[in-house]
Design an enzyme around this catalytic site. Structure first.
Site, PDB file in Angstrom:
ATOM      1  N   GLY B  71      -7.232 -17.146  13.378  1.00  0.00           N
ATOM      2  CA  GLY B  71      -7.174 -16.322  12.182  1.00  0.00           C
ATOM      3  C   GLY B  71      -6.104 -15.245  12.283  1.00  0.00           C
ATOM      4  N   ASN B 153     -15.833  -7.783   8.344  1.00  0.00           N
ATOM      5  CA  ASN B 153     -16.468  -8.245   9.575  1.00  0.00           C
ATOM      6  C   ASN B 153     -17.505  -7.279  10.133  1.00  0.00           C
ATOM      7  OD1 ASN B 153     -13.850  -6.887   9.847  1.00  0.00           O
ATOM      8  ND2 ASN B 153     -14.227  -6.943  12.052  1.00  0.00           N
ATOM      9  N   GLN B 183     -14.808 -14.397   7.432  1.00  0.00           N
ATOM     10  CA  GLN B 183     -16.228 -14.030   7.496  1.00  0.00           C
ATOM     11  C   GLN B 183     -17.010 -14.554   6.294  1.00  0.00           C
ATOM     12  OE1 GLN B 183     -17.594 -12.966  10.123  1.00  0.00           O
ATOM     13  NE2 GLN B 183     -15.956 -11.963  11.292  1.00  0.00           N
ATOM     14  N   SER B 203     -11.110 -19.648   9.705  1.00  0.00           N
ATOM     15  CA  SER B 203     -11.105 -19.805  11.166  1.00  0.00           C
ATOM     16  C   SER B 203     -12.292 -20.632  11.623  1.00  0.00           C
ATOM     17  CB  SER B 203     -11.137 -18.428  11.824  1.00  0.00           C
ATOM     18  OG  SER B 203     -11.272 -18.564  13.217  1.00  0.00           O
ATOM     19  N   HIS B 205     -13.796 -20.809  14.708  1.00  0.00           N
ATOM     20  CA  HIS B 205     -14.800 -20.321  15.657  1.00  0.00           C
ATOM     21  C   HIS B 205     -15.804 -19.347  15.030  1.00  0.00           C
ATOM     22  CE1 HIS B 205     -13.639 -16.136  16.954  1.00  0.00           C
ATOM     23  NE2 HIS B 205     -12.527 -16.486  16.341  1.00  0.00           N
ATOM     24  N   THR B 241       2.985 -28.558  19.318  1.00  0.00           N
ATOM     25  CA  THR B 241       2.070 -29.695  19.449  1.00  0.00           C
ATOM     26  C   THR B 241       0.699 -29.311  18.905  1.00  0.00           C
ATOM     27  OG1 THR B 241       3.226 -30.499  21.399  1.00  0.00           O
ATOM     28  CG2 THR B 241       0.960 -31.247  21.114  1.00  0.00           C
ATOM     29  N   CYS B 327     -13.796  -7.579  17.933  1.00  0.00           N
ATOM     30  CA  CYS B 327     -12.498  -8.168  18.237  1.00  0.00           C
ATOM     31  C   CYS B 327     -11.369  -7.148  18.207  1.00  0.00           C
ATOM     32  CB  CYS B 327     -12.198  -9.350  17.334  1.00  0.00           C
ATOM     33  SG  CYS B 327     -12.807  -9.173  15.699  1.00  0.00           S
TER      34      CYS B 327
END
Lengths: 387, 387
Positions: B71, B153, B183, B203, B205, B241, B327
């Site tokens: 994110g 968040n 979120q 995102s 996760h 990649t 975070c």
């Protein structure tokens, strides 16, 4: 059909020990490494350990490792991050760098308000950067930034990074020299200090680690601006929730790459030597054969046999090989590396790359040679009938 | 000790179905998606499928999805990539954006040769962006770029993105509006068109997918420059990649997030309501309680009980919760969100966030309340003895 994977410079299968190390971090130790509770601190410890493993693999201190999401990001971080931290000037890269060095350099020189001038260092017909010529050019144009790959992804040819770094440093105390070493680690010795660089790119998925983890290893005195700003992760140099499983896998893979290097190199050298004998018997040209290469890579051309065609036919026969560089979709069918080596464009269209890995066997090579011979004979018969 | 994980806004455990979808891509289908052999094309197909899944989750076409490593990268890609594609001007973001929006904006406005001016849109005491005030400001300063998160968040407060987008678009046809929706997905309906934006960050996760995969979803007319240049992946917008396993996991997680949203929301709403009743009985202040929030988040303060202390004590009791934003390691101990809400700094130091997930139970909440009460009683006794 058994798949014979001969494309290890493009990517590798994740090693059993690596996936085993990673697995707990998806569903058990799944914390955010920035969280202060037990799950968070467990993730932080795992990253710390991986940082030590990666650092040890190239002889630096853990604090010198900036984790990124991939080699392309690490190369971009150096080019843009270092350029934005210094007075603009002359940027020297080789003509055979990967697109993830070439393109950010191009973007930098095209940016409004910037005055970076890019110099493409020439290579000789074997694909080695011409060090004397680079020295000449640096005499007239003071190098600000320098980026030279350690081993070329297509030819496997090893570059004299240390010599170029010495020239650049002698010419300008404040220069920064970077090497993209993703094709070197695990194949040849890679020592940060011996290479005399300020920054180095490494990548997990080239060494039996996972995709999604890589590093820019830096000299502690290197000034750098981040590419991705945010929560201040990686000492402020790369924000974003750490990809813990991938980083853990990268750490383990780095440890294994160093531990197994000599043995693996001996193994793939044997395979390569057998392969090249067989190919030469079929009339193949081996690019860079006369100079030092990483031991797993053969870049060859069978005259009159188009590379793309051979790759497709070999794929059907169960062999995964590459034509040109697998990770560039910019100029399909045309290799800027062979261009720089002044290879005849007609021959360049016949280029195919075999890159061996630890699990390949001599038996696979024998079958490959037989299959290639059959395909080539058929194709040549068709073309002799047609023309 | 059983771990009670109440920190789902920081990150989530990878779902069983997601890890199952991912696993084949580490050791069986491990090809580079740019390779033309069978292993490469299998990886490409897997990415195509994931792109469809992510696109479907927010009602867009697959071609609108640009995969990134996280994110933070997606937010940086929008801020820098859009800014570099237009004439510099006025940039509007809310005062409560995540650091990975705030910091790249700061970097942009500090860049030499650029003339971007940043405006922080104020929030009210409930943590909602003041739409009328934003409209006033946009009347005098024409918005070039706008970025407003869908749900905060820390507080979980939902923002009126569509209204702000409408105001910005009305004021300037050429404005670009972005929302960080990481979120929101899986917790509330997230529809790209309904939000009226040009770009949106998602995102993996945060929705029981893996770390290492995210997306910037874009309007097809959005002009953007890449952050990471190279082989030209993701339509040239993000080279490197592809992290195939993580992207596959993201696709699966997106599909599940939408399929399970209503059920999950009902479940966590129940938990949250019980939690907040219990906390209020202990004298807690619930931030943003009066306005619409994502259903899994409670951000509270128990006066005289320092947040950091409570988090540590709860951790020892087996509960993973957050103090401030997990975070951000930029300003530990200080929440810029509560600052913007004009919360008394002394009360702000008591802030603790609980964010529930699908696997949490009402029994866990009861034990949590009992544990919290015990900790709080002990702490208050100590402080009444000391002072």
């Amino acid at each position: 059909m058994t798949l014979n994977y001969f494309d290890h410079n493009a990517t590798t299968r994740v090693d059993d020990a690596v996936i085993e190390a990673m697995l707990p971090f998806f569903q058990q130790e799944y914390g955010n490494a920035s969280s202060r509770h037990a799950l968070g601190t467990a993730a932080r410890r795992a990253i710390d350990k991986a940082r030590e493993q990666v650092a040890a693999a190239v002889g630096v201190q853990p604090v010198q490792v900036i984790f990124t999401s991939g080699g392309s990001e690490a190369n971009n971080l150096f080019i843009r991050g270092a350029a934005d931290s210094m007075r603009s000037g002359h940027l020297f890269i080789s003509a055979i760098e990967h697109p993830c060095v070439l393109k950010p350099v191009q973007a930098l020189t095209h940016r409004t308000g910037e005055h970076w001038t890019a110099h493409l260092m020439a290579v000789n017909q074997s694909g080695q950067i011409d060090v004397n010529r680079a020295q000449e050019e640096m005499r007239t144009q003071e190098p600000g930034l320098v980026s030279v790959m350690l081993a070329n992804n297509e030819t496997g040819v090893i570059q004299d990074v240390a010599a170029i770094a010495a020239i650049a440093r002698e010419r300008n105390d404040d220069t920064y020299v970077h090497t993209d070493a993703v094709q070197g680690l695990g194949k040849i010795p890679v020592d940060f200090s011996a290479l005399n660089v300020h920054a180095m790119t490494l990548s997990a998925h080239k060494i039996y680690g996972p995709k999604g983890a890589a590093a820019l290893v830096v000299d502690k005195r290197l000034l750098l601006k981040p590419l991705i700003y945010g929560g201040g992760h990686e000492n402020g140099m790369r924000s974003g929730t750490e990809n813990v499983p991938a980083i853990v896998g990268f750490g383990k893979a780095s440890e294994l790459a160093v531990a197994r290097r000599v043995e693996n190199a001996q193994h793939v050298t044997q395979l390569r030597d057998r392969l090249e004998r067989g190919l030469v018997e079929m009339g193949a040209v081996i690019f860079g054969a006369a100079v030092e290469r990483i031991p797993n890579t053969t870049y060859f051309a069978l005259p009159d046999v188009e590379g793309d065609t051979l790759v497709v036919k070999l794929d059907k026969a169960g062999f995964a090989v590459a034509s040109g560089a697998a990770c560039s979709s910019v100029n399909p069918g045309q290799s800027h590396v062979l261009d720089a080596m002044q290879v005849d464009p007609i021959l360049a269209r016949c280029a195919v790359r075999v890159s061996f890995g630890s699990s390949n066997t001599i038996a696979q090579v024998e079958v490959f040679l037989a299959a290639t011979k059959e395909i080539v004979d058929t194709l040549r018969n068709i073309s002799s009938l047609t023309f």
